[in-house]
Design an enzyme around this catalytic site. Structure first.
Site, PDB file in Angstrom:
ATOM      1  N   TYR A  86      30.244  31.138  89.546  1.00 57.23           N
ATOM      2  CA  TYR A  86      30.115  31.369  90.986  1.00 57.23           C
ATOM      3  C   TYR A  86      29.738  30.129  91.788  1.00 57.23           C
ATOM      4  O   TYR A  86      29.573  30.207  92.993  1.00 57.23           O
ATOM      5  CB  TYR A  86      29.120  32.507  91.263  1.00 57.23           C
ATOM      6  CG  TYR A  86      27.738  32.344  90.646  1.00 57.23           C
ATOM      7  CD1 TYR A  86      26.777  31.553  91.266  1.00 57.23           C
ATOM      8  CD2 TYR A  86      27.405  32.969  89.441  1.00 57.23           C
ATOM      9  CE1 TYR A  86      25.517  31.394  90.714  1.00 57.23           C
ATOM     10  CE2 TYR A  86      26.141  32.818  88.878  1.00 57.23           C
ATOM     11  CZ  TYR A  86      25.204  32.038  89.510  1.00 57.23           C
ATOM     12  OH  TYR A  86      23.972  31.879  88.960  1.00 57.23           O
TER      13      TYR A  86
ATOM     14  N   HIS B 298      20.564  31.687  86.862  1.00 57.54           N
ATOM     15  CA  HIS B 298      19.546  32.669  87.288  1.00 57.54           C
ATOM     16  C   HIS B 298      18.533  32.904  86.160  1.00 57.54           C
ATOM     17  O   HIS B 298      17.330  32.832  86.345  1.00 57.54           O
ATOM     18  CB  HIS B 298      20.235  33.973  87.682  1.00 57.54           C
ATOM     19  CG  HIS B 298      19.323  35.141  87.823  1.00 57.54           C
ATOM     20  ND1 HIS B 298      18.297  35.175  88.755  1.00 57.54           N
ATOM     21  CD2 HIS B 298      19.255  36.322  87.147  1.00 57.54           C
ATOM     22  CE1 HIS B 298      17.648  36.331  88.639  1.00 57.54           C
ATOM     23  NE2 HIS B 298      18.207  37.033  87.677  1.00 57.54           N
TER      24      HIS B 298
ATOM     25  N   ARG C  82      18.364  26.119  92.895  1.00 62.97           N
ATOM     26  CA  ARG C  82      18.111  26.444  91.482  1.00 62.97           C
ATOM     27  C   ARG C  82      19.112  25.649  90.659  1.00 62.97           C
ATOM     28  O   ARG C  82      20.305  25.935  90.687  1.00 62.97           O
ATOM     29  CB  ARG C  82      18.255  27.956  91.314  1.00 62.97           C
ATOM     30  CG  ARG C  82      18.776  28.437  89.999  1.00 62.97           C
ATOM     31  CD  ARG C  82      18.461  29.894  89.751  1.00 62.97           C
ATOM     32  NE  ARG C  82      19.226  30.860  90.537  1.00 62.97           N
ATOM     33  CZ  ARG C  82      20.506  31.149  90.342  1.00 62.97           C
ATOM     34  NH1 ARG C  82      21.216  30.508  89.452  1.00 62.97           N
ATOM     35  NH2 ARG C  82      21.099  32.067  91.085  1.00 62.97           N
TER      36      ARG C  82
END
Lengths: 335, 377
Positions: free
Chosen positions: B286, B277, B273
């Site tokens: 992260y 998100h 990705r």
């Protein structure tokens, strides 16, 4: 279990379990889209034998023994319903239905709404519920408030042999999902069953006993207890009506309010916990709509707000005749 | 010494055959040790040029769709958009590998797959726009609603495929999941049911490395997510999820296997990705820039374009035509989403039950009265 066959007008003595079995059988004979699935529903006929003989008559595909996984069972039923079948799911015991709660709440209840009516969920979820059979923990829960609080579900619970047959037939025929709560302590109750008789539709409460003093409003496993209490109350000069709701959703405000307005006194009786329960909802609705007709507060008689107790203590928890009569005595309320 | 030390290495004398003995040789079910690839391999030379160009065009248009939808969230025109930027190879293949009678069961990130299936691009976005739950007709398009609870659509795919097979109809269901979804109980129950029922289902896991912020290493200790298939008795396949012809080859084979009665397959597509998100997420918290940069070099469109140009299938004119098609779609999205949607408050009560309950009729009347009072003010 003996088999009931549908012969017009035929009346015979039947247990509630046999009536449910007959309703499943007759529904499956009429509509090839009706498929049963669940754990042990096939060769064993269910742990309560409600599906007895159905795999033999309709085959293992239409009476499907599934892997032991309730979310998987209900989730699979959803897909079957999406493809035009009419699944009937058995959750073996009340508390065993909880793993399927997400499928029930997020998908079964909402699919029609999520898809603007294009994917109805004509699923019947049969759940044996309630106590009084000496079951150990996780086998005696009354979870109706969870289901009744979920928009999109119908919640139905028979208390008589005739209703067990008629309401289950109607639930399976419904284009909406129905949580069909079977009062397991009434499975072995017996009465005359006429499979051709007209049954009051889902969503209609029925007066099981007329009276002039007050009404006991109840459903499912508590109906026989209320009828017994009404009998006993005669000795104390109380002439009690007993109203069987039969369906918690849709809720029959009209009949409930008619009876309460005419009598002015009402007690709601159920065996599940009282706090946040169905009885609280009924008491609130009655108070909102019938306040000026009430001669006393609406009183609830329920199980205690405790996890379902061990079987040797359950008789203390379950509302019995005495607890109902104590509540009736409190209806002589002077303000 | 523990009891496990007593585990016999050879069959115990008197061991009963049947339920407790091994029923399946696991080796044919195991995924290849490295993901299946077509780009950069001899298999590419054998691939159908028309299919390759169609996949390329879909990738380019799909990327533009992802970009435009992301922009629309920044403008407040969509409530949220979980972009599949970087995952377009999985998306456009999943949407196009099925036949018309088959069913697609997408998750919330799979809008582009739904569009590639043929659903109107604007109708596919109603959930994320916030004006309706499912804008398209799931029955007419054979596409289930975008599923927000994780993995719960997987057993639906099993049930639908099972029902179709009972009716003797050659329907395949394709369920799409993310790596995070494979940790949910419904994923495991769906795989188990599918294998036991021999249902014609394909499970496509797009392993994009993160479940929001949690990396795969904290999600699963399995050698690969495809390995999970073996325990249920179905084959697991591992594919390079950024290699569109490879995803097509593996999925088409799994779909064909299901259609011909061979049962379910679990496919794990390794992808990434490239965006956060959703627009509400901060991916810099992260993951490292270096990791993202490396994956940008493994972009599904770059990989495809390079190979197609090398073999002379793609020239500037074909590339420009694909870009233009994407721009037209983006323009249509802008035009539609900058207009205020028509909303009907009465629709709130319309599809709760087949027949509204007395309580809902009362509440609908109450809302009517409130709206009338507002209008008269």
């Amino acid at each position: 279990m003996s088999t009931l066959t549908q012969t017009s007008g035929a009346t015979r003595t039947s247990t509630m379990a046999q009536a449910l079995n007959a309703a499943l059988r007759d529904s499956m004979r009429e509509d090839p889209g009706v498929h049963l699935l669940g754990e042990d529903v096939g060769a064993l006929g269910g742990v309560f034998r409600i599906t007895d003989g159905l795999a033999a008559e309709f085959g293992a595909d239409r009476c499907l023994d599934t892997p032991l996984a309730e979310a998987g069972i209900l989730g699979t039923a959803i897909g079957m319903a999406m493809y035009g079948l009419r699944p009937v799911v058995e959750m073996q015991f009340d508390a065993f239905a909880y793993p399927a709660m997400e499928q029930l709440v997020s998908h079964v209840a909402k699919m029609r709404n999520r898809t603007a009516g294009r994917l109805p969920m004509p699923i019947t979820i049969r759940i044996p519920y309630g106590g009084g059979i000496g079951g150990v923990e996780h086998h005696s829960d009354s979870s109706e408030a969870y289901y009744a609080g979920t928009p999109g579900l119908h919640v139905v619970t028979p208390a008589t042999v005739q209703d067990a047959y008629g309401l289950l037939r109607a639930s399976i025929a419904s284009d909406d999902p129905v949580v069909f709560l079977e009062p397991k302590r009434l499975y072995w109750s017996k009465a005359e069953l006429d499979v051709a008789a007209a049954v009051e539709p889902v969503g209609k409460a029925v007066l099981r006993r007329t009276g002039r003093s007050a009404v006991l409003i109840t459903y499912g496993p508590s109906l026989p207890v209320c009828l017994e209490a009404a009998q006993a109350a005669q000795a104390e000069g109380w002439d009690l009506a007993v109203l069987d709701l039969r369906s918690l959703v849709p809720f029959d405000d009209r009949t409930v309010c008619e009876v309460v307005r005419s009598l002015g006194r009402a007690v709601v009786v159920h065996e599940s916990t009282g706090f946040g329960g169905v009885g609280a909802e009924i008491a609130a609705r009655v108070t909102e709509r019938c306040f000026h007709h009430l001669a006393a507060p609406v009183i609830r008689v329920t199980g205690f707000d405790i996890p379902y107790p061990p079987p040797m203590l359950e008789h203390h928890h379950l509302p019995g005749v005495d607890r109902i009569l104590d509540a009736v005595a409190r209806l002589q309320w002077e303000g | 010494m523990t009891v496990l030390d007593h585990r016999p290495t050879a069959p115990v004398p008197g061991w009963l055959p049947g339920a407790t003995s091994p029923r399946t040789d696991p080796s044919p079910l195991l995924p290849d040790s490295s993901p299946v690839r077509v780009l950069g391999t001899p298999a590419f030379q054998k691939a159908d040029p028309e299919l390759l160009l169609d996949l390329y065009r879909r990738l380019v248009v799909g990327r533009r769709y992802n970009q435009q939808a992301t922009t629309l969230t920044k403008q407040g025109r969509l409530a949220v958009y979980p972009a599949s930027t970087g995952q377009e190879a999985c998306q456009v293949v999943a949407g196009s590998v099925l036949q018309p009678q088959d069913w697609l069961f997408p998750s919330y990130r799979d809008t582009l797959a739904v569009v590639s299936r043929g659903v109107d691009p604007l109708e596919a976005l109603t959930l994320l726009r916030g004006n309706a739950h499912t804008g398209y007709d799931p029955v007419a398009t054979r596409t289930a609603p975008l599923c927000t609870p994780l993995a719960t659509q997987a057993p639906h795919a099993v049930g639908l495929a099972h029902a179709a097979r009972l009716r003797g109809e050659p329907v395949v269901a394709l369920a799409m999941l993310g790596d995070g979804g494979t940790s949910e109980g419904d994923f495991h129950e769906a795989l188990n049911f599918a294998a036991v029922l021999n249902a014609p289902v394909v499970f496509l896991v797009q392993n994009n490395g993160y479940a929001i912020s949690v990396p795969l290493t904290r999600q699963s200790a399995a050698p690969s997510l495809a390995h999970k298939a073996v325990g249920y008795g179905m084959p697991g396949r591992l594919v390079d999820g950024n290699d569109a012809p490879a995803v097509h080859a593996v999925l088409a084979e799994a779909v064909e296997r299901a259609r011909s009665g061979g049962g379910p397959t679990l496919v794990e597509a390794l992808t990434y990705r490239l965006e956060a998100h959703t627009n509400a997420d901060d991916a810099t918290r992260y993951r490292e820039d270096a990791e993202v940069t490396a994956w940008r070099e493994h972009d599904p469109i770059l990989l495809m374009e390079r190979e197609l140009r090398d073999c002379g299938l793609l020239d500037d004119a074909v590339a420009a035509a694909a870009t233009e098609q994407g721009e037209q779609l983006a323009a249509r999205m802008r035009a539609e989403f900058h207009a205020e949607p028509e909303l009907d408050p009465a629709s709130l009560f319309r599809h709760v039950y087949a027949e509204p309950t007395p309580q809902l009729l009362e509440q609908a009347a109450q809302l009517d009265a409130e709206l009338a009072a507002e209008a008269g003010r």
